[in-house]
Design an enzyme around this catalytic site. Structure first.
Site, PDB file in Angstrom:
ATOM      1  N   LYS A  94       0.817  -1.216   0.000  1.00  0.00           N
ATOM      2  CA  LYS A  94       0.000   0.000   0.000  1.00  0.00           C
ATOM      3  C   LYS A  94       0.850   1.265   0.000  1.00  0.00           C
ATOM      4  O   LYS A  94       0.465   2.266  -0.594  1.00  0.00           O
ATOM      5  CB  LYS A  94      -1.005   0.009   1.155  1.00  0.00           C
ATOM      6  CG  LYS A  94      -0.395   0.027   2.537  1.00  0.00           C
ATOM      7  CD  LYS A  94      -1.493  -0.023   3.574  1.00  0.00           C
ATOM      8  CE  LYS A  94      -0.958   0.091   4.993  1.00  0.00           C
ATOM      9  NZ  LYS A  94       0.218  -0.754   5.305  1.00  0.00           N
ATOM     10  N   ARG A 112      -5.553   3.705  11.731  1.00  0.00           N
ATOM     11  CA  ARG A 112      -5.388   2.271  11.955  1.00  0.00           C
ATOM     12  C   ARG A 112      -6.360   1.752  13.002  1.00  0.00           C
ATOM     13  O   ARG A 112      -6.367   0.572  13.294  1.00  0.00           O
ATOM     14  CB  ARG A 112      -3.969   2.002  12.436  1.00  0.00           C
ATOM     15  CG  ARG A 112      -3.037   1.483  11.344  1.00  0.00           C
ATOM     16  CD  ARG A 112      -1.696   1.300  11.966  1.00  0.00           C
ATOM     17  NE  ARG A 112      -0.835   0.328  11.380  1.00  0.00           N
ATOM     18  CZ  ARG A 112       0.130   0.582  10.521  1.00  0.00           C
ATOM     19  NH1 ARG A 112       0.284   1.768  10.023  1.00  0.00           N
ATOM     20  NH2 ARG A 112       0.951  -0.375  10.145  1.00  0.00           N
ATOM     21  N   ARG A 127      11.945 -10.442   2.946  1.00  0.00           N
ATOM     22  CA  ARG A 127      12.530  -9.103   2.821  1.00  0.00           C
ATOM     23  C   ARG A 127      13.863  -9.023   3.552  1.00  0.00           C
ATOM     24  O   ARG A 127      14.009  -9.514   4.673  1.00  0.00           O
ATOM     25  CB  ARG A 127      11.553  -8.073   3.396  1.00  0.00           C
ATOM     26  CG  ARG A 127      11.998  -6.652   3.186  1.00  0.00           C
ATOM     27  CD  ARG A 127      10.865  -5.689   3.208  1.00  0.00           C
ATOM     28  NE  ARG A 127      10.249  -5.560   4.525  1.00  0.00           N
ATOM     29  CZ  ARG A 127       9.263  -4.700   4.783  1.00  0.00           C
ATOM     30  NH1 ARG A 127       8.796  -3.949   3.819  1.00  0.00           N
ATOM     31  NH2 ARG A 127       8.734  -4.635   5.986  1.00  0.00           N
TER      32      ARG A 127
HETATM   33  P1  AMP Z   1       4.057   0.758   8.850  1.00  0.00           P
HETATM   34  O1  AMP Z   1       5.327   1.127   8.163  1.00  0.00           O
HETATM   35  O2  AMP Z   1       2.870   1.548   8.388  1.00  0.00           O
HETATM   36  O3  AMP Z   1       3.803  -0.730   8.856  1.00  0.00           O
HETATM   37  O4  AMP Z   1       4.251   1.191  10.399  1.00  0.00           O
HETATM   38  C1  AMP Z   1       5.308   0.656  11.170  1.00  0.00           C
HETATM   39  C2  AMP Z   1       4.943   0.755  12.644  1.00  0.00           C
HETATM   40  O5  AMP Z   1       4.713   2.128  13.005  1.00  0.00           O
HETATM   41  C3  AMP Z   1       3.656   0.027  13.047  1.00  0.00           C
HETATM   42  O6  AMP Z   1       3.876  -1.351  13.292  1.00  0.00           O
HETATM   43  C4  AMP Z   1       3.260   0.795  14.302  1.00  0.00           C
HETATM   44  O7  AMP Z   1       4.048   0.404  15.417  1.00  0.00           O
HETATM   45  C5  AMP Z   1       3.644   2.221  13.943  1.00  0.00           C
HETATM   46  N1  AMP Z   1       2.514   2.933  13.301  1.00  0.00           N
HETATM   47  C6  AMP Z   1       2.417   3.302  11.991  1.00  0.00           C
HETATM   48  N2  AMP Z   1       1.252   3.932  11.740  1.00  0.00           N
HETATM   49  C7  AMP Z   1       0.579   3.957  12.913  1.00  0.00           C
HETATM   50  C8  AMP Z   1      -0.696   4.459  13.319  1.00  0.00           C
HETATM   51  N3  AMP Z   1      -1.539   5.050  12.461  1.00  0.00           N
HETATM   52  N4  AMP Z   1      -1.049   4.303  14.627  1.00  0.00           N
HETATM   53  C9  AMP Z   1      -0.224   3.726  15.520  1.00  0.00           C
HETATM   54  N5  AMP Z   1       0.983   3.214  15.206  1.00  0.00           N
HETATM   55  C10 AMP Z   1       1.393   3.328  13.916  1.00  0.00           C
END
Ligand code: AMP
Length: 233
Positions: A17, A92, A140
């Site tokens: 995404k 989220r 990865r």
């Molecule tokens: P992502 O790269 O989007 O998978 O985000 C990596 C990590 O950042 C996630 O596993 C969460 O620990 C934190 N994170 C990212 N977006 C959010 C969000 N909207 N709310 C809370 N934690 C987030």
């Protein structure tokens, strides 16, 4: 395009995404807001927030809402949000969705999710099965220089070593099998009410994420164009 366009990308970790959000935002000339990326930047810069969130991210859990809200508000100030934003990995959970919708309605001066076509918000769900997520994230490998590889889809020329700087590649902490399973579980737990919210007002676009990157992007554009949210000319 004169209307505002707020696009919210949903999908499990490893669904691509982020890549799709970036590609689309470039075409629409809109900024991308990705809390995950911004949080990683805080970690890499070793800021106070970065030190606080590191153990949370490393454990695959969600960062507290107050930190996310601060990041989101900063982004709204930094970009001209009146034209629109592409969100990747936000919201989220339900509380984050409520916060965002309130903010968007204030900017637009009208409800975000009325039934009908004259609107400015869409949610795009990139569907990828848990099995495929495990295959993608499990393979990865990353390097400290920022390069990323995949053992099957994009292997380095020399096994285990970065093509760009020659350093040893490693598995990102949250890509370890137990954490991938935890992140997937959390995703499935939290996502349902968010999808229901958009589905109820017919604002949810579902895309098959198990095709190649360009096919996925073309399908997103096709769906948006059908809803007068993408101008092909
Ligand atoms: P992502 O790269 O989007 O998978 O985000 C990596 C990590 O950042 C996630 O596993 C969460 O620990 C934190 N994170 C990212 N977006 C959010 C969000 N909207 N709310 C809370 N934690 C987030």
């Amino acid at each position: 395009m004169s209307q505002k366009t707020f696009l919210i990308f949903f999908g499990p970790p490893g669904s691509g995404k982020g890549t799709q959000a970036d590609m689309l935002a470039k075409k629409l000339n809109l900024p991308v807001v990705s809390p995950g990326e911004l949080l990683r930047h805080e970690e890499d810069s070793n800021t106070a927030i970065g030190r606080k969130i590191k153990p949370i991210i490393d454990s695959g859990k969600l960062v507290p809402d107050e930190i996310i809200e601060k990041i989101i508000l900063k982004c709204f100030k930094r970009f001209d949000a009146r034209a629109g934003i592409v969100f990747d990995g936000y919201p989220r959970k339900r509380a984050q969705l409520d916060f965002l919708i309130k903010k968007l309605e204030k900017i637009a001066g009208k409800p975000a999710c009325r039934q009908g076509r004259q609107d400015y918000v869409r949610a795009i769900l990139i569907n990828v099965s848990d099995k495929e997520v495990k295959r993608r994230l499990g393979g990865r490998r990353v390097c400290d220089c920022g390069a990323a590889y995949h053992l099957i889809y994009n292997p380095p020329k020399k096994s285990g070593l970065c093509d760009l700087c020659g350093k040893k590649l490693y598995i990102r902490h949250d890509d370890k099998p137990k954490l991938i399973a935890d992140r997937l579980k959390l995703y499935h737990q939290k996502i349902k009410p968010l999808l229901d919210y958009f589905e109820k007002s017919d604002k949810l676009i579902e895309i098959d994420g198990e095709q190649n990157i360009n096919q996925v992007q073309n399908n997103i554009i096709k769906e948006l164009a059908e809803r007068a949210m993408y101008d092909n000319n």
